[in-house]
Scaffold this motif. Structure first.
Motif, short mmCIF file in Angstrom:
data_model
loop_
_atom_site.label_atom_id
_atom_site.label_comp_id
_atom_site.label_asym_id
_atom_site.label_seq_id
_atom_site.Cartn_x
_atom_site.Cartn_y
_atom_site.Cartn_z
N LEU A 15 0.84 -1.20 0.00
CA LEU A 15 0.00 0.00 0.00
C LEU A 15 0.88 1.25 0.00
CD1 LEU A 15 -2.96 1.13 0.30
CD2 LEU A 15 -2.47 1.25 2.74
N TYR A 16 1.85 1.29 0.89
CA TYR A 16 2.72 2.46 1.02
C TYR A 16 3.54 2.70 -0.24
CZ TYR A 16 6.51 5.44 2.60
OH TYR A 16 7.42 6.45 2.71
N GLU A 17 4.11 1.65 -0.79
CA GLU A 17 5.02 1.80 -1.92
C GLU A 17 4.30 1.95 -3.27
OE1 GLU A 17 8.25 2.19 -1.90
OE2 GLU A 17 8.58 1.79 0.22
N CYS A 18 3.09 1.40 -3.39
CA CYS A 18 2.47 1.30 -4.72
C CYS A 18 1.14 2.00 -4.90
CB CYS A 18 2.29 -0.17 -5.08
SG CYS A 18 3.82 -1.11 -5.06
N SER A 19 0.47 2.36 -3.83
CA SER A 19 -0.87 2.94 -4.00
C SER A 19 -0.80 4.36 -4.55
CB SER A 19 -1.63 2.96 -2.68
OG SER A 19 -2.90 3.59 -2.88
N PRO A 20 -1.55 4.62 -5.61
CA PRO A 20 -1.63 5.99 -6.13
C PRO A 20 -2.67 6.82 -5.37
CG PRO A 20 -2.90 4.54 -7.53
CD PRO A 20 -2.26 3.67 -6.47
N ASN A 21 -3.27 6.23 -4.34
CA ASN A 21 -4.38 6.87 -3.64
C ASN A 21 -4.03 7.45 -2.28
OD1 ASN A 21 -6.35 6.20 -5.71
ND2 ASN A 21 -5.99 4.10 -5.05
N GLY A 114 -15.77 0.00 2.54
CA GLY A 114 -16.85 0.22 1.59
C GLY A 114 -17.63 1.49 1.82
N GLY A 115 -17.33 2.22 2.89
CA GLY A 115 -18.07 3.45 3.20
C GLY A 115 -17.53 4.69 2.51
N GLY A 116 -16.40 4.55 1.83
CA GLY A 116 -15.83 5.68 1.10
C GLY A 116 -15.11 6.71 1.94
N ARG A 117 -14.86 6.41 3.22
CA ARG A 117 -14.21 7.38 4.10
C ARG A 117 -12.96 6.84 4.77
NH1 ARG A 117 -17.16 9.60 1.32
NH2 ARG A 117 -18.82 11.04 1.82
N CYS A 118 -12.55 5.62 4.38
CA CYS A 118 -11.33 5.06 4.97
C CYS A 118 -10.60 4.23 3.92
CB CYS A 118 -11.66 4.20 6.19
SG CYS A 118 -12.73 2.79 5.87
N ILE A 119 -9.29 4.20 4.08
CA ILE A 119 -8.44 3.42 3.17
C ILE A 119 -8.46 1.96 3.59
CG2 ILE A 119 -6.02 3.03 2.49
CD1 ILE A 119 -7.22 5.45 1.08
N ASN A 129 -10.88 -0.74 -7.15
CA ASN A 129 -10.12 -0.27 -5.99
C ASN A 129 -10.97 0.73 -5.21
OD1 ASN A 129 -8.38 1.00 -4.20
ND2 ASN A 129 -6.64 0.91 -5.60
N PRO A 130 -11.45 0.35 -4.03
CA PRO A 130 -12.30 1.25 -3.24
C PRO A 130 -11.57 2.49 -2.75
CG PRO A 130 -11.66 -0.63 -1.92
CD PRO A 130 -11.16 -0.90 -3.32
N ASN A 131 -10.24 2.48 -2.78
CA ASN A 131 -9.47 3.61 -2.27
C ASN A 131 -9.45 4.80 -3.22
OD1 ASN A 131 -8.93 2.18 0.07
ND2 ASN A 131 -7.10 1.26 -0.79
N VAL A 132 -9.85 4.59 -4.46
CA VAL A 132 -9.92 5.70 -5.42
C VAL A 132 -10.95 6.72 -4.93
CG1 VAL A 132 -10.55 6.36 -7.78
CG2 VAL A 132 -9.18 4.30 -7.38
N ALA A 133 -12.13 6.26 -4.57
CA ALA A 133 -13.19 7.16 -4.08
C ALA A 133 -12.79 7.84 -2.78
CB ALA A 133 -14.50 6.39 -3.90
N VAL A 134 -12.09 7.13 -1.92
CA VAL A 134 -11.65 7.69 -0.64
C VAL A 134 -10.66 8.82 -0.88
CG1 VAL A 134 -10.51 7.18 1.56
CG2 VAL A 134 -12.04 5.48 0.53
N ALA A 135 -9.69 8.58 -1.76
CA ALA A 135 -8.69 9.61 -2.06
C ALA A 135 -9.36 10.84 -2.67
CB ALA A 135 -7.64 9.05 -3.00
N LYS A 136 -10.32 10.64 -3.56
CA LYS A 136 -11.03 11.77 -4.18
C LYS A 136 -11.79 12.57 -3.12
CE LYS A 136 -11.65 10.01 -8.84
NZ LYS A 136 -12.61 9.49 -9.83
N TYR A 137 -12.46 11.87 -2.23
CA TYR A 137 -13.21 12.55 -1.17
C TYR A 137 -12.30 13.45 -0.33
CZ TYR A 137 -15.70 13.37 3.17
OH TYR A 137 -16.25 13.98 4.27
N TYR A 138 -11.19 12.89 0.14
CA TYR A 138 -10.30 13.68 1.00
C TYR A 138 -9.54 14.74 0.23
CZ TYR A 138 -11.42 10.76 4.98
OH TYR A 138 -12.09 10.13 6.01
#
Length: 164
Positions: A15-21, A114-119, A129-138
Motif C-alpha cells: 500500500l505504502y510503496e504502490c498505491s496511487p491513492n 466500503g463506506g468511502g471514508r477510509c483506506i 479499488n475502493p481507495n480511489v473514491a476515498v482519495a477523491k473525497y479527501y
C-alpha cells in the motif's frame, strides 16, 4: 512473527510503496532516508482491528518502528535495555498498533470498509479499488474531513427555517 501477522506488514508495504491513492496524506519529511511520508491515513476499522488481532502474539521491543533502533551491527536491533514483549502488551488496543508503529502514518477510524471514508489495505482488485473514491473525497474536502460536520451542515438550513 506469525505468518498471518507478517501478511499485514507485506500488505502495508505494498500500500505504502504502490498505491496511487495516498496523495491527500503525503507530507514532507526531513530525514536522511526519505523526503516524503504518509501521515494520518484513515485506515478502515476492520483492517486495523484484524492487523492488531493477527499480531497480538508477535513480539517487539519498541512501539515506534520508524526510529530509535540500534544499527551498530549493520541491521536493526533493539536498543540496549529494551525488552521484547508480545504486541498485545506494547499495543493494548488496535488504535495503538495502527497509529504508533509507523509514527502516525495511519489513523485509527471507526469508518467501515466500503463506506468511502477510509483506506482499505485489503480488497479484491477484480471488484475495483475502493481507495480511489476515498482519495477523491479527501482531496476535495481536506485530509481531516469528517462525515459528521457535513451532516451538521445539511441540517443547518432546516434548523434556521425552524427559527423563522
Amino acid at each position: 512473527m506469525p505468518e498471518k501477522c507478517k501478511q499485514h506488514f507485506i500488505q502495508d508495504t505494498c500500500l505504502y510503496e504502490c498505491s496511487p491513492n495516498l496523495g491527500p496524506w503525503i507530507d514532507q519529511a526531513d530525514t536522511s532516508w526519505r523526503r516524503e511520508r504518509i501521515l494520518n491515513v484513515p485506515l478502515c476499522k476492520e483492517d486495523c482491528e484484524l492487523w492488531w488481532e493477527d499480531c497480538q502474539d508477535a513480539v517487539t521491543c519498541k512501539e515506534n518502528w520508524h526510529k530509535g533502533w540500534n544499527w551498530t551491527s549493520g541491521t536493526n536491533r533493539c536498543p540496549c535495555g529494551f525488552m521484547c514483549q508480545p504486541f498485545k502488551y506494547v499495543f493494548p488496543r488496535p488504535a495503538d498498533r495502527c497509529e504508533k508503529i509507523w509514527s502516525n502514518s495511519y489513523k485509527y477510524t471507526t469508518e467501515h470498509r466500503g463506506g468511502g471514508r477510509c483506506i482499505q489495505m485489503w480488497f479484491d482488485p477484480a471488484n475495483g479499488n475502493p481507495n480511489v473514491a476515498v482519495a477523491k473525497y479527501y482531496a476535495q474536502n481536506g485530509r481531516d474531513a469528517s462525515p459528521a460536520p457535513r451532516a451538521v451542515l445539511l441540517l443547518l438550513p432546516a434548523a434556521l427555517l425552524a427559527l423563522l
